[in-house]
Design a protein around this motif. Sequence first.
Motif, PDB file in Angstrom:
ATOM      1  N   ASP A 133       0.844  -1.195   0.000  1.00 36.85           N
ATOM      2  CA  ASP A 133       0.000   0.000   0.000  1.00 36.85           C
ATOM      3  C   ASP A 133       0.877   1.241   0.000  1.00 36.85           C
ATOM      4  O   ASP A 133       1.958   1.250   0.588  1.00 36.85           O
ATOM      5  N   ILE A 134       0.379   2.284  -0.647  1.00 29.70           N
ATOM      6  CA  ILE A 134       1.050   3.577  -0.588  1.00 29.70           C
ATOM      7  C   ILE A 134       0.072   4.574  -0.004  1.00 29.70           C
ATOM      8  O   ILE A 134      -1.107   4.567  -0.333  1.00 29.70           O
ATOM      9  N   ASN A 135       0.568   5.387   0.914  1.00 24.43           N
ATOM     10  CA  ASN A 135      -0.257   6.394   1.555  1.00 24.43           C
ATOM     11  C   ASN A 135       0.584   7.647   1.716  1.00 24.43           C
ATOM     12  O   ASN A 135       1.555   7.645   2.480  1.00 24.43           O
ATOM     13  N   ASN A 136       0.228   8.690   0.984  1.00 25.47           N
ATOM     14  CA  ASN A 136       0.974   9.942   0.971  1.00 25.47           C
ATOM     15  C   ASN A 136       2.429   9.692   0.607  1.00 25.47           C
ATOM     16  O   ASN A 136       2.720   9.305  -0.499  1.00 25.47           O
ATOM     17  N   ASP A 137       3.343   9.870   1.543  1.00 23.64           N
ATOM     18  CA  ASP A 137       4.764   9.763   1.231  1.00 23.64           C
ATOM     19  C   ASP A 137       5.412   8.520   1.811  1.00 23.64           C
ATOM     20  O   ASP A 137       6.605   8.516   2.091  1.00 23.64           O
ATOM     21  N   SER A 158      -0.317  13.125  -4.040  1.00 26.27           N
ATOM     22  CA  SER A 158      -0.315  12.435  -2.751  1.00 26.27           C
ATOM     23  C   SER A 158      -1.713  11.911  -2.471  1.00 26.27           C
ATOM     24  O   SER A 158      -2.625  12.683  -2.206  1.00 26.27           O
ATOM     25  N   LYS A 159      -1.875  10.603  -2.582  1.00 24.99           N
ATOM     26  CA  LYS A 159      -3.149   9.983  -2.265  1.00 24.99           C
ATOM     27  C   LYS A 159      -2.907   8.530  -1.876  1.00 24.99           C
ATOM     28  O   LYS A 159      -1.846   7.982  -2.145  1.00 24.99           O
ATOM     29  N   ALA A 160      -3.893   7.925  -1.275  1.00 28.78           N
ATOM     30  CA  ALA A 160      -3.786   6.516  -0.878  1.00 28.78           C
ATOM     31  C   ALA A 160      -4.088   5.639  -2.063  1.00 28.78           C
ATOM     32  O   ALA A 160      -4.941   5.951  -2.886  1.00 28.78           O
ATOM     33  N   LYS A 161      -3.381   4.482  -2.165  1.00 29.19           N
ATOM     34  CA  LYS A 161      -3.573   3.598  -3.291  1.00 29.19           C
ATOM     35  C   LYS A 161      -3.143   2.188  -2.909  1.00 29.19           C
ATOM     36  O   LYS A 161      -2.184   2.014  -2.189  1.00 29.19           O
ATOM     37  N   LYS A 162      -3.857   1.202  -3.408  1.00 31.30           N
ATOM     38  CA  LYS A 162      -3.511  -0.215  -3.239  1.00 31.30           C
ATOM     39  C   LYS A 162      -2.721  -0.632  -4.471  1.00 31.30           C
ATOM     40  O   LYS A 162      -3.113  -0.336  -5.587  1.00 31.30           O
TER      41      LYS A 162
END
Length: 148
Positions: free
Chosen positions: A71-75, A140-144
């Motif tokens: 997962d990515i969330n912001n930085d 900058s956003k949340a992503k799977k």
Amino acid sequence: MSLINWGNGSEGLDRRFNNVLERFFDSPRARSLAERFDTSINPSIEVTENDNEFNVHAELPGMKKEDINVDINNDSLTFSGESKAHNDYKDENVRYSERRYGHFSRTVPVPENVDKDKITASFKDGVLDLKMPKSAHSTSKAKKISVN
């Protein structure tokens, strides 16, 4: 015979006892014991960079790609999963094991110049490879992120 001044009451004795304990627990032998009994999973990683991208390589021996989440969330980019115990020894008693089982999670920072929409993950031979392409602009956003 000489007399030892222990200070007021037991304060001096407490201080000396605390010093002995601190020296013991800060010693290399104590750290070695702590590492031996540490059962947490902390995957080893390597981060590389070339002109086009940053790459994170994580060692996850014995894992299946279905058991890994990215997962990515912001930085920050987080990969996690669970290493499950095997029941391969039905008729045997395990006498000694250095294998570790359980949940793990590891977070790495994502540089500002990474195109977060183009981050990819692949898993082969127990190594998770995360590719983070460089870009002049990023959001900058949340992503799977799916693991291939």
